[in-house]
Design a protein around this motif. Structure first.
Motif, PDB file in Angstrom:
ATOM      1  N   LEU A  13       0.839  -1.319   0.164  1.00  0.00           N
ATOM      2  CA  LEU A  13      -0.142  -0.047   0.159  1.00  0.00           C
ATOM      3  C   LEU A  13       0.790   1.128   0.019  1.00  0.00           C
ATOM      4  O   LEU A  13       0.512   2.106  -0.673  1.00  0.00           O
ATOM      5  N   ARG A  14       1.966   1.201   0.704  1.00  0.00           N
ATOM      6  CA  ARG A  14       2.878   2.381   1.030  1.00  0.00           C
ATOM      7  C   ARG A  14       3.301   2.674  -0.469  1.00  0.00           C
ATOM      8  O   ARG A  14       3.546   3.918  -1.202  1.00  0.00           O
ATOM      9  N   GLU A  15       3.842   1.688  -1.282  1.00  0.00           N
ATOM     10  CA  GLU A  15       4.577   2.048  -2.614  1.00  0.00           C
ATOM     11  C   GLU A  15       3.555   2.289  -3.545  1.00  0.00           C
ATOM     12  O   GLU A  15       3.816   2.990  -4.459  1.00  0.00           O
ATOM     13  N   ALA A  16       2.154   1.687  -3.516  1.00  0.00           N
ATOM     14  CA  ALA A  16       1.026   2.039  -4.439  1.00  0.00           C
ATOM     15  C   ALA A  16       0.716   3.240  -4.213  1.00  0.00           C
ATOM     16  O   ALA A  16       0.576   4.354  -5.191  1.00  0.00           O
ATOM     17  N   LEU A  17       0.654   4.197  -3.116  1.00  0.00           N
ATOM     18  CA  LEU A  17       0.116   5.321  -2.735  1.00  0.00           C
ATOM     19  C   LEU A  17       1.289   6.392  -2.976  1.00  0.00           C
ATOM     20  O   LEU A  17       1.193   7.390  -3.674  1.00  0.00           O
ATOM     21  N   THR A  18       2.623   5.984  -3.093  1.00  0.00           N
ATOM     22  CA  THR A  18       3.636   6.748  -3.284  1.00  0.00           C
ATOM     23  C   THR A  18       3.523   6.777  -4.937  1.00  0.00           C
ATOM     24  O   THR A  18       3.593   7.964  -5.526  1.00  0.00           O
ATOM     25  N   SER A  19       3.574   5.777  -5.498  1.00  0.00           N
ATOM     26  CA  SER A  19       3.472   5.728  -7.084  1.00  0.00           C
ATOM     27  C   SER A  19       2.114   6.584  -7.494  1.00  0.00           C
ATOM     28  O   SER A  19       2.355   7.464  -8.837  1.00  0.00           O
ATOM     29  N   LEU A  20       1.195   6.543  -7.130  1.00  0.00           N
ATOM     30  CA  LEU A  20      -0.072   7.302  -7.712  1.00  0.00           C
ATOM     31  C   LEU A  20      -0.137   8.437  -7.440  1.00  0.00           C
ATOM     32  O   LEU A  20      -0.323   9.594  -8.120  1.00  0.00           O
ATOM     33  N   LEU A  21       0.261   8.944  -6.150  1.00  0.00           N
ATOM     34  CA  LEU A  21       0.264  10.476  -6.028  1.00  0.00           C
ATOM     35  C   LEU A  21       1.334  11.181  -6.740  1.00  0.00           C
ATOM     36  O   LEU A  21       1.408  12.411  -6.923  1.00  0.00           O
ATOM     37  N   SER A  22       2.684  10.533  -6.998  1.00  0.00           N
ATOM     38  CA  SER A  22       3.704  11.020  -7.417  1.00  0.00           C
ATOM     39  C   SER A  22       3.373  11.073  -9.089  1.00  0.00           C
ATOM     40  O   SER A  22       3.904  12.172  -9.968  1.00  0.00           O
ATOM     41  N   LEU A  23       2.276  10.670  -9.555  1.00  0.00           N
ATOM     42  CA  LEU A  23       1.752  10.716 -10.944  1.00  0.00           C
ATOM     43  C   LEU A  23       0.940  12.298 -11.002  1.00  0.00           C
ATOM     44  O   LEU A  23       0.866  12.810 -12.258  1.00  0.00           O
ATOM     45  N   GLU A  24       0.509  12.859  -9.985  1.00  0.00           N
ATOM     46  CA  GLU A  24       0.074  14.121  -9.959  1.00  0.00           C
ATOM     47  C   GLU A  24       0.769  15.201 -10.226  1.00  0.00           C
ATOM     48  O   GLU A  24       2.008  15.445  -9.576  1.00  0.00           O
ATOM     49  N   ASP A  25       0.540  16.005 -11.056  1.00  0.00           N
ATOM     50  CA  ASP A  25       1.469  17.361 -11.578  1.00  0.00           C
ATOM     51  C   ASP A  25       1.502  18.062 -10.222  1.00  0.00           C
ATOM     52  O   ASP A  25       2.650  18.992  -9.959  1.00  0.00           O
ATOM     53  N   ASP A  26       0.771  18.385  -9.141  1.00  0.00           N
ATOM     54  CA  ASP A  26       0.633  19.065  -8.176  1.00  0.00           C
ATOM     55  C   ASP A  26       1.099  18.568  -6.887  1.00  0.00           C
ATOM     56  O   ASP A  26       0.899  19.107  -5.827  1.00  0.00           O
ATOM     57  N   ILE A  27       1.534  17.330  -6.763  1.00  0.00           N
ATOM     58  CA  ILE A  27       1.787  16.492  -5.535  1.00  0.00           C
ATOM     59  C   ILE A  27       3.118  15.818  -5.599  1.00  0.00           C
ATOM     60  O   ILE A  27       3.445  15.253  -6.454  1.00  0.00           O
ATOM     61  N   GLU A  28       4.021  16.224  -4.705  1.00  0.00           N
ATOM     62  CA  GLU A  28       5.432  15.615  -4.719  1.00  0.00           C
ATOM     63  C   GLU A  28       5.429  14.858  -3.278  1.00  0.00           C
ATOM     64  O   GLU A  28       5.317  15.300  -2.269  1.00  0.00           O
ATOM     65  N   VAL A  29       5.784  13.451  -3.408  1.00  0.00           N
ATOM     66  CA  VAL A  29       5.865  12.721  -2.101  1.00  0.00           C
ATOM     67  C   VAL A  29       7.387  12.838  -1.694  1.00  0.00           C
ATOM     68  O   VAL A  29       8.286  12.358  -2.467  1.00  0.00           O
ATOM     69  N   VAL A  30       7.772  13.642  -0.646  1.00  0.00           N
ATOM     70  CA  VAL A  30       8.959  14.039  -0.321  1.00  0.00           C
ATOM     71  C   VAL A  30       9.505  13.042   0.731  1.00  0.00           C
ATOM     72  O   VAL A  30      10.776  13.087   1.092  1.00  0.00           O
ATOM     73  N   GLY A  31       8.726  12.162   1.559  1.00  0.00           N
ATOM     74  CA  GLY A  31       9.023  11.142   2.531  1.00  0.00           C
ATOM     75  C   GLY A  31       8.231  10.116   2.411  1.00  0.00           C
ATOM     76  O   GLY A  31       6.991  10.396   2.314  1.00  0.00           O
ATOM     77  N   VAL A  32       8.606   8.850   2.887  1.00  0.00           N
ATOM     78  CA  VAL A  32       8.038   7.792   3.177  1.00  0.00           C
ATOM     79  C   VAL A  32       8.483   6.863   4.280  1.00  0.00           C
ATOM     80  O   VAL A  32       9.735   6.710   4.386  1.00  0.00           O
ATOM     81  N   ALA A  33       7.658   6.351   5.067  1.00  0.00           N
ATOM     82  CA  ALA A  33       8.298   5.875   6.331  1.00  0.00           C
ATOM     83  C   ALA A  33       7.154   4.612   6.587  1.00  0.00           C
ATOM     84  O   ALA A  33       5.808   4.618   6.336  1.00  0.00           O
ATOM     85  N   ALA A  39       8.635   8.044  10.594  1.00  0.00           N
ATOM     86  CA  ALA A  39       7.804   9.255   9.993  1.00  0.00           C
ATOM     87  C   ALA A  39       7.911  10.591  10.663  1.00  0.00           C
ATOM     88  O   ALA A  39       7.939  11.594  10.065  1.00  0.00           O
ATOM     89  N   TRP A  40       8.096  10.570  12.041  1.00  0.00           N
ATOM     90  CA  TRP A  40       8.268  11.672  12.602  1.00  0.00           C
ATOM     91  C   TRP A  40       9.680  12.541  12.288  1.00  0.00           C
ATOM     92  O   TRP A  40       9.775  13.601  12.157  1.00  0.00           O
ATOM     93  N   GLU A  41      10.705  11.738  12.113  1.00  0.00           N
ATOM     94  CA  GLU A  41      11.915  11.835  11.563  1.00  0.00           C
ATOM     95  C   GLU A  41      11.811  12.745  10.102  1.00  0.00           C
ATOM     96  O   GLU A  41      12.443  13.895   9.774  1.00  0.00           O
ATOM     97  N   ALA A  42      11.002  12.005   9.190  1.00  0.00           N
ATOM     98  CA  ALA A  42      10.656  12.469   7.915  1.00  0.00           C
ATOM     99  C   ALA A  42       9.957  13.807   7.916  1.00  0.00           C
ATOM    100  O   ALA A  42      10.281  14.793   7.260  1.00  0.00           O
ATOM    101  N   ILE A  43       9.051  13.921   8.674  1.00  0.00           N
ATOM    102  CA  ILE A  43       8.277  15.060   8.919  1.00  0.00           C
ATOM    103  C   ILE A  43       9.145  16.249   9.351  1.00  0.00           C
ATOM    104  O   ILE A  43       9.119  17.451   8.677  1.00  0.00           O
ATOM    105  N   GLN A  44      10.062  15.959  10.455  1.00  0.00           N
ATOM    106  CA  GLN A  44      10.975  17.135  11.032  1.00  0.00           C
ATOM    107  C   GLN A  44      11.805  17.470   9.659  1.00  0.00           C
ATOM    108  O   GLN A  44      12.331  18.640   9.487  1.00  0.00           O
TER     109      GLN A  44
END
Length: 201
Positions: A13-33, A39-44
């Protein structure tokens, strides 16, 4: 560009969400945990616009991360994504004023549109969850009873709980006994299961 951090322990699910969101022109996945601490470290590190948090991830839950973000008055929008339509979890999320609370079986288009709505200042809740708000069941447990039950759920013995909370064994037994009575069950295990099912621990 909407910058997103995804916290989800299910790899597929994590990889699917990352791939699908990355296809959008206005969305960038900057961290995955895969767990709450990562996740807390990625957010910081990334200071994302949106934190997409599963509730039951290891180490720190999605709700615990939300509490930390609110305590720091972080500007990131918080979206909880869960399998569970439990009123207790939903109420905790509402108390934290999260911007989104979605079920995992929503279509991906709904999630993407929800991210955009949240960024525009709206609050989004899955339709199936809205009904759960009206079924709100008050948590009968005190904060201390909740702490003791949570530790019991994690497998700690009465003695270990007592040591961790600086209480006597007898006091811990009293808290457990009170929790069992309030939840109208017969055993410690039944009490932890019922409290967890309701979203109280």
């Amino acid at each position: 560009m909407i910058r997103v951090v995804i916290a989800e322990d299910q790899k597929l699910l994590r990889e699917a969400l990352t791939s699908l969101l990355s296809l959008e022109d206005d969305i960038e996945v900057v961290g995955v945990a895969a767990d709450g601490q990562s996740a807390w470290e990625a957010i910081q590190q990334h200071e994302p616009d949106v934190c997409l948090l599963d509730i039951e991830i290891p180490v720190l839950t999605g709700l615990e991360i939300a509490k930390k973000l609110r305590a720091l008055r972080c500007s990131s929008k918080i979206m909880i994504v869960t399998t569970y339509a439990r009123p207790g979890f939903l109420q905790q999320a509402m108390d934290l004023k999260v911007e989104g609370y979605l079920l995992k079986d929503e279509p991906i288009d709904f999630l993407i549109e929800s991210i955009r709505k949240v960024m525009a200042g709206e609050r989004v809740i899955s339709m199936d969850l809205a009904a759960a708000l009206f079924l709100k069941e008050e948590n009968p447990l005190t904060e201390r009873e909740t702490d003791v039950l949570r530790m019991a759920q994690e497998g700690l013995t009465t003695k270990e709980i007592a040591k961790s909370l600086f209480l006597t064994d007898g006091t811990v037994r009293n808290y457990l006994s009170l929790a069992i009575q309030k939840l109208e069950v017969e055993t410690r295990q039944q009490a932890t299961e019922k409290a967890h099912e309701r979203g109280w621990i």
